[in-house]
Design a protein around this motif. Structure first.
Motif, PDB file in Angstrom:
ATOM      1  N   ALA A  83      -6.344   2.964   5.047  1.00  0.00           N
ATOM      2  CA  ALA A  83      -6.206   2.472   6.419  1.00  0.00           C
ATOM      3  C   ALA A  83      -7.376   1.574   6.788  1.00  0.00           C
ATOM      4  O   ALA A  83      -7.187   0.498   7.378  1.00  0.00           O
ATOM      5  CB  ALA A  83      -6.108   3.656   7.382  1.00  0.00           C
ATOM      6  N   VAL A  84      -8.583   2.001   6.419  1.00  0.00           N
ATOM      7  CA  VAL A  84      -9.774   1.199   6.757  1.00  0.00           C
ATOM      8  C   VAL A  84      -9.703  -0.161   6.071  1.00  0.00           C
ATOM      9  O   VAL A  84      -9.937  -1.205   6.697  1.00  0.00           O
ATOM     10  CB  VAL A  84     -11.065   1.953   6.356  1.00  0.00           C
ATOM     11  N   LEU A  87      -7.044  -2.285   7.647  1.00  0.00           N
ATOM     12  CA  LEU A  87      -7.486  -2.712   8.977  1.00  0.00           C
ATOM     13  C   LEU A  87      -8.488  -3.864   8.856  1.00  0.00           C
ATOM     14  O   LEU A  87      -8.405  -4.860   9.584  1.00  0.00           O
ATOM     15  CB  LEU A  87      -8.144  -1.517   9.673  1.00  0.00           C
ATOM     16  N   ALA A  88      -9.403  -3.727   7.885  1.00  0.00           N
ATOM     17  CA  ALA A  88     -10.428  -4.769   7.707  1.00  0.00           C
ATOM     18  C   ALA A  88      -9.782  -6.081   7.293  1.00  0.00           C
ATOM     19  O   ALA A  88     -10.125  -7.145   7.812  1.00  0.00           O
ATOM     20  CB  ALA A  88     -11.445  -4.312   6.663  1.00  0.00           C
ATOM     21  N   VAL A  89      -8.829  -5.997   6.369  1.00  0.00           N
ATOM     22  CA  VAL A  89      -8.258  -7.236   5.846  1.00  0.00           C
ATOM     23  C   VAL A  89      -7.325  -7.887   6.873  1.00  0.00           C
ATOM     24  O   VAL A  89      -7.240  -9.111   6.969  1.00  0.00           O
ATOM     25  CB  VAL A  89      -7.580  -6.979   4.480  1.00  0.00           C
ATOM     26  N   THR A  90      -6.645  -7.058   7.682  1.00  0.00           N
ATOM     27  CA  THR A  90      -5.759  -7.658   8.687  1.00  0.00           C
ATOM     28  C   THR A  90      -6.561  -8.239   9.846  1.00  0.00           C
ATOM     29  O   THR A  90      -6.051  -9.085  10.575  1.00  0.00           O
ATOM     30  CB  THR A  90      -4.750  -6.641   9.266  1.00  0.00           C
ATOM     31  N   SER A  91      -7.806  -7.765  10.018  1.00  0.00           N
ATOM     32  CA  SER A  91      -8.592  -8.373  11.092  1.00  0.00           C
ATOM     33  C   SER A  91      -9.417  -9.536  10.557  1.00  0.00           C
ATOM     34  O   SER A  91     -10.397  -9.954  11.165  1.00  0.00           O
ATOM     35  CB  SER A  91      -9.462  -7.328  11.796  1.00  0.00           C
ATOM     36  N   ALA A  97     -14.824  -7.381   1.255  1.00  0.00           N
ATOM     37  CA  ALA A  97     -15.407  -6.643   2.379  1.00  0.00           C
ATOM     38  C   ALA A  97     -14.509  -5.467   2.739  1.00  0.00           C
ATOM     39  O   ALA A  97     -14.989  -4.366   3.061  1.00  0.00           O
ATOM     40  CB  ALA A  97     -15.567  -7.565   3.584  1.00  0.00           C
ATOM     41  N   ALA A  98     -13.183  -5.687   2.664  1.00  0.00           N
ATOM     42  CA  ALA A  98     -12.245  -4.615   2.972  1.00  0.00           C
ATOM     43  C   ALA A  98     -12.390  -3.477   1.969  1.00  0.00           C
ATOM     44  O   ALA A  98     -12.403  -2.298   2.340  1.00  0.00           O
ATOM     45  CB  ALA A  98     -10.814  -5.151   2.957  1.00  0.00           C
ATOM     46  N   ALA A 228      -8.906   5.259  -5.055  1.00  0.00           N
ATOM     47  CA  ALA A 228      -7.486   5.572  -5.260  1.00  0.00           C
ATOM     48  C   ALA A 228      -6.677   5.156  -4.030  1.00  0.00           C
ATOM     49  O   ALA A 228      -5.580   4.603  -4.151  1.00  0.00           O
ATOM     50  CB  ALA A 228      -7.311   7.061  -5.545  1.00  0.00           C
ATOM     51  N   GLY A 229      -7.244   5.397  -2.849  1.00  0.00           N
ATOM     52  CA  GLY A 229      -6.540   5.061  -1.619  1.00  0.00           C
ATOM     53  C   GLY A 229      -6.334   3.564  -1.466  1.00  0.00           C
ATOM     54  O   GLY A 229      -5.269   3.114  -1.048  1.00  0.00           O
ATOM     55  N   VAL A 230      -7.361   2.775  -1.842  1.00  0.00           N
ATOM     56  CA  VAL A 230      -7.237   1.321  -1.738  1.00  0.00           C
ATOM     57  C   VAL A 230      -6.192   0.828  -2.744  1.00  0.00           C
ATOM     58  O   VAL A 230      -5.385  -0.058  -2.443  1.00  0.00           O
ATOM     59  CB  VAL A 230      -8.610   0.644  -1.976  1.00  0.00           C
TER      60      VAL A 230
END
Lengths: 348, 320
Positions: A83-84, A87-91, A97-98, A228-230
């Motif tokens: 999610a983080v 969120l980083a890449v969509t903003s 960085a994401a 793993a989540g990414v």
């Protein structure tokens, strides 16, 4: 060293061979691999690729379990990190960085677990249960309950891209495994972790900084889970907070157990845990390829896993050993006095 | 016993007499939502809030976070506050009799949204749900039409094993294609209603069947279809033309996929369950009209003939 490792992971290698053979029986084309769109394409590649999240979790989980701990929160941490990163890449941030933000989130989660276990002295199963429950909620808050999709080729490449014809997740888990393996076996770190797992108090009295070590293993588990989540988010180009990593902590623990590592801590083998992860993925693959009605999925999986664990249990090993001894078959032990080895704990 | 029944009759009678014209806009409605476990659920909440605002209701929202005890507590609190009506999306089917009786005793009409309960149907006003078997039928009918006479091997991505939408959507689809011997389901596996599993299972289908031998994919929800579309693309095939894709739910991302020609059709599970519920309530408040016990929502079919880009833009903000 290499010979010792091979002997240690021999049972897992044998079981993996059996699991792959099972795939071959249900689907004779299982081993065929061809090039497609400049990447290797085949079921075997899928096993390596789809096993990536479990394999990454298993690396961290092996270290945690070696300290006589357990980390139930890894599935939720996957959801948070995904999610983080999304969120980083969509903003509008760059995908590196994401990825960094996702890993940072995993590190924070790992430190939190480590703090609860090592500093406050809460039992690991309870301490990590907190984040297992709350973490998914945090991820849902971040994505507002929806699947947060993104189209960034860099981030999605981590999950579905390929480098030198092999899927990127395979490179990632193999790389992390090698790094972790070298770190714990080429330094004294592995031995210190085992010392903490066998008896934390004596380890501390002997001068091991067990507190720092405990925090470090939970930190590594958090980082592995974040990676793993990414990967999982990149694979579907979206962070699915409700489902990403759901029940994955159980697969990770299972991989460690199939790897012959004791939940009571002490001696551990990351290689064996990774084989455990691949065994689980091979079983999943066989179930999918068999075309059996879905109602059988979990039953078949359970039966196979029970069989694997029974084969590995100390009692069965001992029985096999005695059987060999009584029939006078020249087992590997041809040295004069029959060694007492199997009578001691199965895995030394 | 007789006494209680008489009392009930009196209360019901009273309930039907009191409402009527005295009420103006500004009714208070309590809404007990299951939680936010899926995008659809979030959209349902958004749509319910929106249409309550449009109609000038005061909507009291309670999120049960997947726990029935939270829902029962919310219902009791709504009853204590004396709301004019209660909407509830029940998390499970059983265990509602007691609290529904309390609501009836307090003369508060209860409308079930999206799911039903195992309780005598005189305990609630009506239930607004979709007919999930019918959804499967609509998907199957579309595929029959699209394929025509040519032979077509279908792979199916089922929902979570044993869940009622998975069972019903499978049943409806099978019913529909039973009349077309050229349509055959060759592989069927669960994708757990998730994108990730949808992709994994489709990868396996593509290898075990061979991509060229698959003519269509039927997925029990759009999320699995979206995952499967990625798997089809990665296998070097064109979703939407090499392999037809039909699924159910009509979430924004599938509209985008249809607009881009990567999916072919979807059957809408409307998030607007509250609209029909409010209509029924208004009629009931006005002159005591009792709605039918089951109000079926429309299972609308979207294909490439619709303006999917516009639908996507419209739905995107609903919280899916």
């Amino acid at each position: 060293m290499i010979k010792a490792t091979l002997r240690r992971i021999a049972p897992q290698l044998a079981i993996l061979a059996l699991a792959l053979a099972l795939n071959f029986i249900v689907f004779p084309d299982f081993f065929s691999i061809r090039m497609q769109n400049g990447r290797l394409y085949g079921n075997l590649v899928d096993v390596l690729n789809r096993g990536a999240p479990t394999a990454l979790l298993a690396i961290g989980m092996t270290l945690v379990i070696a300290t006589r701990g357990i980390d139930l929160s890894v599935g939720a941490v996957m959801a948070i990190a995904g999610a983080v990163a999304a969120l980083a890449v969509t903003s509008g941030h760059h995908w590196t960085a994401a990825l960094g933000a996702g890993l940072l989130a995993g590190a924070v989660c790992g430190l939190w677990n480590g703090f609860l276990v090592a500093v406050l002295g809460i039992q690991p199963i309870v301490a990590t249960l907190v984040l297992m429950v709350a973490g998914r909620g945090v991820a849902q808050l971040l994505t507002e309950g929806a699947i947060l999709t993104f189209n960034d080729p860099g981030l999605s490449g981590l999950g579905s891209g390929a480098i030198l014809a092999l899927p990127t997740p395979v490179w990632i888990w193999v790389g992390v495994a090698l790094a972790a393996g070298l770190l714990v076996r080429r330094t004294a770190l592995g031995m210190l972790i085992e010392a903490v797992g066998v008896n934390e108090r004596s380890a501390r009295l002997a001068g091991v900084d067990s507190r720092a070590l405990l925090i470090a293993v939970y930190l590594v588990a958090g980082l592995c889970a974040a990676l793993a989540g990414v990967i999982v988010a990149g694979d579907i180009k979206g962070a699915d907070a409700n489902n990403a990593g759901l029940w994955m902590e159980l697969d990770a623990i299972l991989a460690v157990v199939i790897g012959g590592n004791s939940l009571l801590g002490g001696r551990f083998s990351i290689a064996a845990s990774l084989l455990g992860a691949l065994i689980i993925q091979s079983v999943n693959s066989a179930i999918l390829l068999s075309g059996m009605p879905v109602e059988f999925n979990l039953v078949i999986k359970a039966l196979l896993i029970i069989a694997i664990l029974v084969i590995q249990s100390p009692k069965v090993k001992r029985a096999v050993y005695l059987l060999r001894a009584s029939t006078g078959q020249p087992a590997r032990e041809t040295r004069p006095p029959a060694p007492r080895r199997p009578a001691e704990e199965g895995r030394t | 016993m007789i006494h209680r029944n008489t009392l009930r009759g009196l209360l019901l009678g009273a309930a039907m007499l009191t409402p009527a014209s005295a009420r103006a806009a500004g009714e208070t409605i309590g809404f007990s939502q299951i939680g936010s476990e899926s995008g659809w659920r979030a959209a349902e909440t958004t749509v319910t809030r929106q249409s309550a605002t449009e109609r000038g209701y005061d909507l009291k929202f309670a999120d049960a976070q997947q726990k029935q005890e939270n829902q029962i507590r919310a219902l009791r609190s709504f009853i204590a506050q004396g709301v004019d009506a209660i909407l509830v999306a029940p998390v499970v089917a059983t265990g509602w009799d007691e609290v529904l009786k309390e609501a009836r005793d307090a003369e508060i009409p209860v409308v079930l949204l999206d799911r039903t309960v195992d309780a005598p149907d005189d305990l609630y006003l009506t239930a607004v749900t979709s007919d999930t078997v019918h959804e499967g039928v609509v998907a199957g009918d579309w595929l029959k039409e699209a394929v025509g006479d040519r032979a077509c091997n279908i792979v199916e991505l089922q929902g979570t094993t044993g869940s009622s939408p998975a069972i019903a959507r499978k049943k409806g689809f099978e019913q529909s294609i039973a009349s077309a011997p050229n349509l055959k389901i060759t592989r069927s596996q669960t994708g757990d209603f998730t994108r990730a599993q949808g992709k994994v299972v489709m990868e396996s289908f593509l290898k075990s069947e061979g991509g060229a031998n698959i003519c269509a994919l039927y997925a029990h929800n759009d999320d699995m279809a979206v995952g499967a579309i990625q798997a089809i693309k990665e296998a070097g095939l064109k979703p939407g033309s090499d392999i037809l894709v039909v699924s159910i739910d009509a979430v924004p991302d599938i509209h985008l996929a249809i607009a881009q020609g990567e999916a072919n059709a979807t059957v809408e599970l409307t998030p607007d369950m509250a609209g029909p519920a409010f209509d029924a309530l208004e009629a009931f408040w006005k002159d005591g009209t009792l709605p039918p016990k089951w109000i079926q929502t429309e299972s609308r079919l979207y294909t490439s003939a619709d303006d999917n880009q516009a639908v996507y833009e419209e739905k995107k903000g609903l919280g899916y």
